[in-house]
Motif scaffolding. Sequence first.
Motif, PDB file in Angstrom:
ATOM      1  N   VAL A  92      -0.210  30.096  17.126  1.00 54.29           N
ATOM      2  CA  VAL A  92      -1.331  29.513  17.860  1.00 54.29           C
ATOM      3  C   VAL A  92      -1.265  27.994  17.777  1.00 54.29           C
ATOM      4  N   PRO A  95      -6.217  26.995  17.247  1.00 53.11           N
ATOM      5  CA  PRO A  95      -6.896  28.159  16.648  1.00 53.11           C
ATOM      6  C   PRO A  95      -8.274  28.427  17.240  1.00 53.11           C
ATOM      7  N   ARG A 103      -9.739  35.607  14.642  1.00 54.59           N
ATOM      8  CA  ARG A 103      -9.508  34.616  13.581  1.00 54.59           C
ATOM      9  C   ARG A 103      -9.953  35.161  12.224  1.00 54.59           C
ATOM     10  N   MET A 108      -4.654  32.089   7.826  1.00 50.02           N
ATOM     11  CA  MET A 108      -4.114  30.956   8.557  1.00 50.02           C
ATOM     12  C   MET A 108      -3.079  30.199   7.726  1.00 50.02           C
ATOM     13  N   ARG A 110      -1.012  26.748   8.237  1.00 50.60           N
ATOM     14  CA  ARG A 110      -0.859  25.571   9.097  1.00 50.60           C
ATOM     15  C   ARG A 110       0.556  25.011   8.965  1.00 50.60           C
TER      16      ARG A 110
END
Length: 264
Positions: A92, A95, A103, A108, A110
Amino acid sequence: PASSLFRQIATGAHPGVLHLTRPANDKTKSFKTVLTVDEIRRVSRFLSMTSHDGSYRVVIVDPADDMNTNAANALLKNLEEPPARTLFILIVHAPGSLLPTIRSRCQMVRLAPLAADELMAVLENVEPPPPDDPAARAALAERAGGSARNAILLTQYGGLEIAGALDTLVAARKPDIAGAHRLAEAVAGRDQAIQFDIFNRRALDMLSEASSEAALSGDLARAKTLSEAWQEALNTISEAETYNLDKKQHALTMIDRLNSAMRM
């Protein structure tokens, strides 16, 4: 690369890996603008089959930003009750574009842009390799924005020249009509889909960068105008792809729009 497992995954032939992205548009010879629900429905069929060796099955959605609402809702059903030993990887760029319910079911991770030396190390393993000239390397790293994909497109498809030509046209004090036509023709050919995409991405980046600079300097009115110009340009690009509009006219219109927005 010498591994048979590597070759299976790279060619999309591994039975335990499903890679979903925007499907090809046979009419325009490019890719569709969204990741459709028909593509996401392949997930259910894929997961209904028994793993060939009892190992994990991996579903990659790349990028998940491109899912339309129906596709996102279809994927959510799989995420709510995933089968055992199944891994979903959603790539993504924004996000916030994902449904909150998607989500909330994800962990997540990064990823930061690559540094210039890291980017050049990646490019040493592709053809053609990065330029030897330090100035050219620096220019490539700046244009690529830390993305290996961007760097490969820039080196293999004349991206540096396209971006440089567009920058020159916009920076000129007087409109260069002949130069605009030359650039439009260079990116609008039948087999120039990648060059056309590079042109559009550079146009959006120019507006985005100028808007950010204006905001940081406190000129909020200019930042707002440039931000609106960015959104209009994005809509124009989407319409050109969706309705298969004349690419040369699109490029000329985009150059004119950039000239107007950047000189305000």
